[in-house]
Design a protein around this motif. Sequence first.
Motif, PDB file in Angstrom:
ATOM      1  N   HIS A  67       1.540   1.707   6.080  1.00 29.76           N
ATOM      2  CA  HIS A  67       2.464   1.124   5.094  1.00 29.76           C
ATOM      3  C   HIS A  67       1.659   0.568   3.920  1.00 29.76           C
ATOM      4  N   TYR A  85       4.922   2.538   1.652  1.00 25.02           N
ATOM      5  CA  TYR A  85       5.270   3.956   1.525  1.00 25.02           C
ATOM      6  C   TYR A  85       4.240   4.751   0.719  1.00 25.02           C
ATOM      7  N   LYS A  86       3.812   4.203  -0.404  1.00 23.13           N
ATOM      8  CA  LYS A  86       2.885   4.946  -1.268  1.00 23.13           C
ATOM      9  C   LYS A  86       1.551   5.190  -0.575  1.00 23.13           C
ATOM     10  N   GLU A  87       1.134   4.223   0.233  1.00 25.56           N
ATOM     11  CA  GLU A  87      -0.125   4.369   0.978  1.00 25.56           C
ATOM     12  C   GLU A  87       0.021   5.470   2.028  1.00 25.56           C
ATOM     13  N   TRP A  88       1.154   5.455   2.727  1.00 28.07           N
ATOM     14  CA  TRP A  88       1.423   6.472   3.746  1.00 28.07           C
ATOM     15  C   TRP A  88       1.425   7.859   3.104  1.00 28.07           C
ATOM     16  N   GLN A  89       2.097   7.940   1.947  1.00 28.82           N
ATOM     17  CA  GLN A  89       2.196   9.211   1.234  1.00 28.82           C
ATOM     18  C   GLN A  89       0.806   9.694   0.797  1.00 28.82           C
ATOM     19  N   GLN A  90       0.002   8.780   0.317  1.00 29.53           N
ATOM     20  CA  GLN A  90      -1.332   9.147  -0.149  1.00 29.53           C
ATOM     21  C   GLN A  90      -2.215   9.630   1.004  1.00 29.53           C
ATOM     22  N   ARG A  91      -2.108   8.951   2.164  1.00 29.99           N
ATOM     23  CA  ARG A  91      -2.928   9.381   3.313  1.00 29.99           C
ATOM     24  C   ARG A  91      -2.458  10.734   3.830  1.00 29.99           C
ATOM     25  N   GLU A 107      -1.039  13.086   1.981  1.00 26.34           N
ATOM     26  CA  GLU A 107      -1.495  14.081   1.003  1.00 26.34           C
ATOM     27  C   GLU A 107      -2.993  14.337   1.139  1.00 26.34           C
ATOM     28  N   TYR A 141       8.699   8.577   7.479  1.00 28.73           N
ATOM     29  CA  TYR A 141       8.114   7.258   7.226  1.00 28.73           C
ATOM     30  C   TYR A 141       8.869   6.251   8.086  1.00 28.73           C
ATOM     31  N   TYR A 156      -9.558  10.645  -1.023  1.00 25.90           N
ATOM     32  CA  TYR A 156      -9.183   9.233  -1.133  1.00 25.90           C
ATOM     33  C   TYR A 156      -9.571   8.519   0.160  1.00 25.90           C
ATOM     34  N   GLN A 207      -9.183   5.052   2.270  1.00 26.51           N
ATOM     35  CA  GLN A 207      -8.330   3.865   2.318  1.00 26.51           C
ATOM     36  C   GLN A 207      -9.140   2.597   2.606  1.00 26.51           C
TER      37      GLN A 207
END
Length: 205
Positions: A37, A39-45, A47, A66, A161, A163
């Motif tokens: 979490h 959402y944007k972090e989840w999406q980035q990981r 991707e 998600y 990327y 994290q």
Amino acid sequence: MKLLLHMCCGPCACYPVKKLREEGIEPVGYFFNPNIHPYKEWQQRLETAKEFASATGLELLTDENYMLRDFLSKALPAEAQDNGRCRMCYTWRLEQTARFAAENGFDAFTTTLFYSIYQQHTLMRETAEIFADKYKVDFFYEDFRPGWQEGIDISHELGLYRQPYCGCIFSEEERYSKTLRKQRKVAAKEKRLAVQQTVNDLGGR
Ligand code: SF4
């Protein structure tokens, strides 16, 4: 061997995938991480995991739901127990990986979490063994931690990327909150002093 490799992210997969290929195993990646979490972090990981798979020719299966609310409904009660949140988090991800492996014709499963020097290795290993037994699928154990630096180097070469925190919103707070860090330092000091006091008391008998 048909091996399902649970992937917590792209960077943590770099070394395990290389190592497994050197051993003659071509794993299939599996992204299932309801713990990440916001959402944007989840999406980035997610991707980044796809980017890694595409750059290295790895087959990757992804669960793209998600699950913040589901995670919180499990994590908040678990917080009451010592280490309960992380135990729940490993249990959830490893059980799902074992079940998915069994239902989809894999011989065995493992996870890139065994690459991380920050995760609770022994607890994860014990948890994986329980679900291997439950779902009648082999658990492939390998300690990938010796490749920690090599994995970092590969992730930099691929421009992935990386994290800055484990995954859940609690770990994000633990990473950035100065107050929390201060509280932890104080608690650790108190614990050290209590141990010292016990040693002194025993020595005084
Ligand atoms: S700190 Fe990491 S392992 Fe523990 S609950 Fe959060 S995401 Fe899961």
